[in-house]
Design an enzyme around this catalytic site. Structure first.
Site, PDB file in Angstrom:
ATOM      1  CG  ASP A   2     -43.626  23.791  69.549  1.00 28.38           C
ATOM      2  OD1 ASP A   2     -44.038  24.970  69.552  1.00 28.38           O
ATOM      3  OD2 ASP A   2     -42.466  23.487  69.229  1.00 28.38           O
TER       4      ASP A   2
ATOM      5  CD  GLU B  90     -44.244  27.115  72.871  1.00 31.26           C
ATOM      6  OE1 GLU B  90     -43.632  26.910  73.930  1.00 31.26           O
ATOM      7  OE2 GLU B  90     -43.757  26.929  71.739  1.00 31.26           O
TER       8      GLU B  90
ATOM      9  CG  ASP C 239     -40.552  21.449  66.553  1.00 26.73           C
ATOM     10  OD1 ASP C 239     -40.912  22.635  66.584  1.00 26.73           O
ATOM     11  OD2 ASP C 239     -39.644  21.021  65.814  1.00 26.73           O
TER      12      ASP C 239
END
Length: 170
Positions: A12, A74, A148
């Site tokens: 992330d 992501e 995260d």
């Protein structure tokens, strides 16, 4: 790791915090397990170039230590702050370059795809994603902080589930 497991590094991205989650997927089963997870933190007073270099070094170290077969990242979710989106894009670029330099295939997923895969509902709330990540990976910790970390693990799980049909094992 055994030859019956495939290692996936989920990320992330962000310039302040980059979450990472390394999971192992067992051949022929829906079983995934957490190998390592955490967050890369950079100080906001550092120049962006130094922050990106720190992210690059930390991701390189994770790749060298755990030898993931694939990296799942992501995709950027554009909200109202375009400056934040640009810096996150720069962090993503460093991560994608790092994987490419080490010949590791990269797969990208939107937040909607990740939530759909992990929770079964693309508009799931953050708490639902965290709950399912902990359940799927049998993580006993009370909290996965910062968010995260859970997001990175969710991206890795999403990839493991999405790629199940075409999974090949060493």
């Amino acid at each position: 790791m055994s030859s019956q497991e495939k290692i996936v590094l989920g990320i992330d991205p962000g310039t302040a915090t980059t979450g990472y989650g390394i999971i192992a997927k067992r051949k022929g089963s829906g079983v995934v397990k957490a190998v390592k997870y955490g967050v890369i933190v950079t100080k906001k007073e550092l120049p962006l170039s130094e922050r990106l270099f720190i992210i690059y070094q930390e991701i390189s170290q994770l790749i060298n230590n755990y030898h993931p077969a694939e990296v799942a990242v992501e995709e950027i979710f554009f909200n109202k702050n375009s400056k934040t989106a640009i810096s996150v894009g720069e962090a993503r670029g460093v991560i994608l370059l790092n994987a490419a330099m080490q010949s590791i295939p990269v797969f990208e997923y939107t937040p909607l795809q990740v939530k759909q895969s992990v929770v079964g509902y693309g508009r799931a709330k953050k708490e639902q994603v965290i709950y399912m990540v902990k359940t799927i990976l049998n993580i006993q910790e009370v909290k996965l902080t910062p968010d995260d970390v859970a997001d990175a693990l969710a991206v890795a799980i999403c990839h493991a589930f999405q790629s199940e049909i075409n999974y090949s094992y060493v």
